[in-house]
Write a protein that holds these residues in place. Structure first.
Motif, PDB file in Angstrom:
ATOM      1  N   SER A 174      20.150  31.488  71.643  1.00 34.77           N
ATOM      2  CA  SER A 174      18.884  31.917  72.234  1.00 34.77           C
ATOM      3  C   SER A 174      18.227  33.007  71.403  1.00 34.77           C
ATOM      4  O   SER A 174      17.021  32.976  71.149  1.00 34.77           O
ATOM      5  N   GLU A 175      19.028  33.958  70.948  1.00 34.33           N
ATOM      6  CA  GLU A 175      18.489  35.092  70.174  1.00 34.33           C
ATOM      7  C   GLU A 175      17.896  34.642  68.841  1.00 34.33           C
ATOM      8  O   GLU A 175      16.858  35.134  68.408  1.00 34.33           O
ATOM      9  N   LEU A 176      18.577  33.671  68.183  1.00 36.51           N
ATOM     10  CA  LEU A 176      18.131  33.224  66.864  1.00 36.51           C
ATOM     11  C   LEU A 176      17.257  31.971  66.926  1.00 36.51           C
ATOM     12  O   LEU A 176      16.830  31.457  65.901  1.00 36.51           O
ATOM     13  N   ASP A 177      17.017  31.485  68.158  1.00 37.09           N
ATOM     14  CA  ASP A 177      16.202  30.285  68.351  1.00 37.09           C
ATOM     15  C   ASP A 177      16.762  29.101  67.564  1.00 37.09           C
ATOM     16  O   ASP A 177      16.049  28.426  66.822  1.00 37.09           O
ATOM     17  N   LEU A 178      18.089  28.871  67.732  1.00 40.01           N
ATOM     18  CA  LEU A 178      18.766  27.769  67.061  1.00 40.01           C
ATOM     19  C   LEU A 178      19.401  26.854  68.099  1.00 40.01           C
ATOM     20  O   LEU A 178      19.738  27.301  69.196  1.00 40.01           O
ATOM     21  N   PRO A 179      19.592  25.588  67.781  1.00 40.89           N
ATOM     22  CA  PRO A 179      20.335  24.714  68.698  1.00 40.89           C
ATOM     23  C   PRO A 179      21.763  25.231  68.873  1.00 40.89           C
ATOM     24  O   PRO A 179      22.362  25.740  67.927  1.00 40.89           O
ATOM     25  N   LEU A 180      22.283  25.085  70.076  1.00 37.00           N
ATOM     26  CA  LEU A 180      23.636  25.564  70.355  1.00 37.00           C
ATOM     27  C   LEU A 180      24.653  24.893  69.424  1.00 37.00           C
ATOM     28  O   LEU A 180      25.582  25.551  68.934  1.00 37.00           O
ATOM     29  N   GLY A 181      24.475  23.613  69.174  1.00 34.90           N
ATOM     30  CA  GLY A 181      25.399  22.898  68.288  1.00 34.90           C
ATOM     31  C   GLY A 181      25.412  23.461  66.880  1.00 34.90           C
ATOM     32  O   GLY A 181      26.449  23.497  66.221  1.00 34.90           O
ATOM     33  N   THR A 182      24.247  23.906  66.402  1.00 33.74           N
ATOM     34  CA  THR A 182      24.162  24.496  65.067  1.00 33.74           C
ATOM     35  C   THR A 182      24.949  25.791  65.012  1.00 33.74           C
ATOM     36  O   THR A 182      25.668  26.062  64.037  1.00 33.74           O
ATOM     37  N   VAL A 183      24.825  26.614  66.053  1.00 34.13           N
ATOM     38  CA  VAL A 183      25.564  27.876  66.107  1.00 34.13           C
ATOM     39  C   VAL A 183      27.065  27.610  66.080  1.00 34.13           C
ATOM     40  O   VAL A 183      27.813  28.215  65.309  1.00 34.13           O
ATOM     41  N   LYS A 184      27.511  26.687  66.910  1.00 34.65           N
ATOM     42  CA  LYS A 184      28.939  26.377  66.978  1.00 34.65           C
ATOM     43  C   LYS A 184      29.448  25.844  65.642  1.00 34.65           C
ATOM     44  O   LYS A 184      30.541  26.204  65.192  1.00 34.65           O
ATOM     45  N   SER A 185      28.660  24.978  65.015  1.00 36.19           N
ATOM     46  CA  SER A 185      29.056  24.381  63.744  1.00 36.19           C
ATOM     47  C   SER A 185      29.175  25.446  62.657  1.00 36.19           C
ATOM     48  O   SER A 185      30.130  25.453  61.880  1.00 36.19           O
ATOM     49  N   ARG A 186      28.209  26.379  62.618  1.00 30.45           N
ATOM     50  CA  ARG A 186      28.249  27.425  61.591  1.00 30.45           C
ATOM     51  C   ARG A 186      29.427  28.365  61.808  1.00 30.45           C
ATOM     52  O   ARG A 186      30.064  28.814  60.846  1.00 30.45           O
ATOM     53  N   VAL A 187      29.724  28.669  63.062  1.00 30.55           N
ATOM     54  CA  VAL A 187      30.886  29.517  63.366  1.00 30.55           C
ATOM     55  C   VAL A 187      32.151  28.841  62.888  1.00 30.55           C
ATOM     56  O   VAL A 187      33.007  29.453  62.242  1.00 30.55           O
ATOM     57  N   ARG A 188      32.263  27.558  63.203  1.00 33.83           N
ATOM     58  CA  ARG A 188      33.468  26.823  62.820  1.00 33.83           C
ATOM     59  C   ARG A 188      33.635  26.764  61.308  1.00 33.83           C
ATOM     60  O   ARG A 188      34.718  26.999  60.771  1.00 33.83           O
ATOM     61  N   LEU A 189      32.555  26.452  60.593  1.00 30.92           N
ATOM     62  CA  LEU A 189      32.623  26.375  59.139  1.00 30.92           C
ATOM     63  C   LEU A 189      32.989  27.725  58.536  1.00 30.92           C
ATOM     64  O   LEU A 189      33.780  27.807  57.598  1.00 30.92           O
ATOM     65  N   ALA A 190      32.411  28.798  59.074  1.00 31.01           N
ATOM     66  CA  ALA A 190      32.697  30.137  58.564  1.00 31.01           C
ATOM     67  C   ALA A 190      34.170  30.482  58.753  1.00 31.01           C
ATOM     68  O   ALA A 190      34.815  31.017  57.844  1.00 31.01           O
ATOM     69  N   ILE A 191      34.706  30.161  59.914  1.00 30.75           N
ATOM     70  CA  ILE A 191      36.116  30.455  60.185  1.00 30.75           C
ATOM     71  C   ILE A 191      37.014  29.657  59.247  1.00 30.75           C
ATOM     72  O   ILE A 191      38.016  30.181  58.731  1.00 30.75           O
ATOM     73  N   GLN A 192      36.663  28.403  59.013  1.00 29.11           N
ATOM     74  CA  GLN A 192      37.465  27.585  58.101  1.00 29.11           C
ATOM     75  C   GLN A 192      37.471  28.186  56.696  1.00 29.11           C
ATOM     76  O   GLN A 192      38.516  28.236  56.036  1.00 29.11           O
ATOM     77  N   LYS A 193      36.320  28.654  56.230  1.00 25.23           N
ATOM     78  CA  LYS A 193      36.247  29.246  54.892  1.00 25.23           C
ATOM     79  C   LYS A 193      37.053  30.534  54.829  1.00 25.23           C
ATOM     80  O   LYS A 193      37.728  30.810  53.825  1.00 25.23           O
ATOM     81  N   LEU A 194      37.014  31.331  55.898  1.00 23.29           N
ATOM     82  CA  LEU A 194      37.815  32.552  55.932  1.00 23.29           C
ATOM     83  C   LEU A 194      39.302  32.217  55.925  1.00 23.29           C
ATOM     84  O   LEU A 194      40.092  32.915  55.276  1.00 23.29           O
ATOM     85  N   GLN A 195      39.684  31.176  56.651  1.00 20.58           N
ATOM     86  CA  GLN A 195      41.092  30.774  56.678  1.00 20.58           C
ATOM     87  C   GLN A 195      41.581  30.370  55.291  1.00 20.58           C
ATOM     88  O   GLN A 195      42.691  30.698  54.898  1.00 20.58           O
ATOM     89  N   ILE A 196      40.734  29.652  54.548  1.00 17.48           N
ATOM     90  CA  ILE A 196      41.096  29.243  53.204  1.00 17.48           C
ATOM     91  C   ILE A 196      41.317  30.471  52.328  1.00 17.48           C
ATOM     92  O   ILE A 196      42.294  30.553  51.567  1.00 17.48           O
ATOM     93  N   GLN A 197      40.431  31.460  52.434  1.00 22.41           N
ATOM     94  CA  GLN A 197      40.568  32.678  51.647  1.00 22.41           C
ATOM     95  C   GLN A 197      41.825  33.447  52.039  1.00 22.41           C
ATOM     96  O   GLN A 197      42.536  33.988  51.186  1.00 22.41           O
ATOM     97  N   MET A 198      42.127  33.477  53.342  1.00 25.58           N
ATOM     98  CA  MET A 198      43.331  34.172  53.805  1.00 25.58           C
ATOM     99  C   MET A 198      44.578  33.492  53.246  1.00 25.58           C
ATOM    100  O   MET A 198      45.533  34.151  52.834  1.00 25.58           O
ATOM    101  N   GLU A 199      44.571  32.153  53.237  1.00 24.15           N
ATOM    102  CA  GLU A 199      45.736  31.417  52.707  1.00 24.15           C
ATOM    103  C   GLU A 199      45.895  31.639  51.217  1.00 24.15           C
ATOM    104  O   GLU A 199      47.013  31.726  50.712  1.00 24.15           O
TER     105      GLU A 199
END
Length: 200
Positions: A174-199
């Protein structure tokens, strides 16, 4: 001289070794052994549409959810290619097993999205913590912040709002005026990239 036999789905098995020699099994072995991006690109082009169709087939998943599933499955293919055993399964069977597991996990995550947390879920009695534990937590937070600087700006921005400002996915959308699915997808992708860096 070795003899090969054709099987349904263009799977080819060498009768002397019992090992599959079809294109996609070979492709997975190349990815595992050489981290070959060209081989991965061919594999992605072949299986991404099939996984998306599998995600949408007989399910309530949205197109955004299906795209998220495709990305998650193909990331696991890249990470776990060395776990593929052509003596036990075909490439397609191996990929669809990953896809089924990821789809089950996705359903579970979707059921938990935007569930409010109670204070008991997140509170820590820091006064009673050992100094070494607190130092480790602080260093971990600092490391995560540094890694977030390597993320695409849109992913880092949303991740910060969710995990540092404590906002729900709906509030961020709501704050960024984005579809909810887009927000969830970006969060998921970001976490995956962080996990790769942590590994790494």
């Amino acid at each position: 001289m070795s003899v090969v036999t054709k099987k349904p789905g263009d799977e080819v098995t060498n009768l002397e070794s019992g090992r599959r020699t079809d294109e996609w099994s070979q492709c997975l072995r190349t990815i595992a052994k050489h981290r070959d991006r060209a081989a991965f690109a061919r594999f992605f082009k072949q299986f991404a549409p099939l996984i998306k169709a599998f995600a949408l087939s007989g399910s309530t998943l949205s197109a955004n959810n299906a795209d998220e599933l495709v990305q998650e499955v193909m990331l696991k293919v890249w990470q776990k290619a060395d776990g593929f055993n052509p003596d036990k399964a075909s490439a397609s069977t191996w990929v669809y097993t990953i896809a089924r597991n990821c789809r089950t996990d996705l359903y579970r995550r979707l059921q938990k999205f935007d569930t409010p947390l109670s204070a008991d879920d997140v509170s820590l009695d820091q006064d009673g913590e050992e100094p070494a534990v607190m130092l480790h937590q602080r260093r971990t937070r600092d490391r995560i912040r540094a890694m977030m600087d390597t993320l695409p700006a849109d992913q880092a921005h949303i991740l910060a709002k969710v995990y540092m400002e404590g906002k729900s996915h709906s509030e961020v959308a709501s704050e960024l005026d984005l579809p909810l699915g887009t927000v969830k997808s970006r969060v998921r992708l970001a976490i995956q990239k962080l996990q790769i860096q942590m590994e790494d």
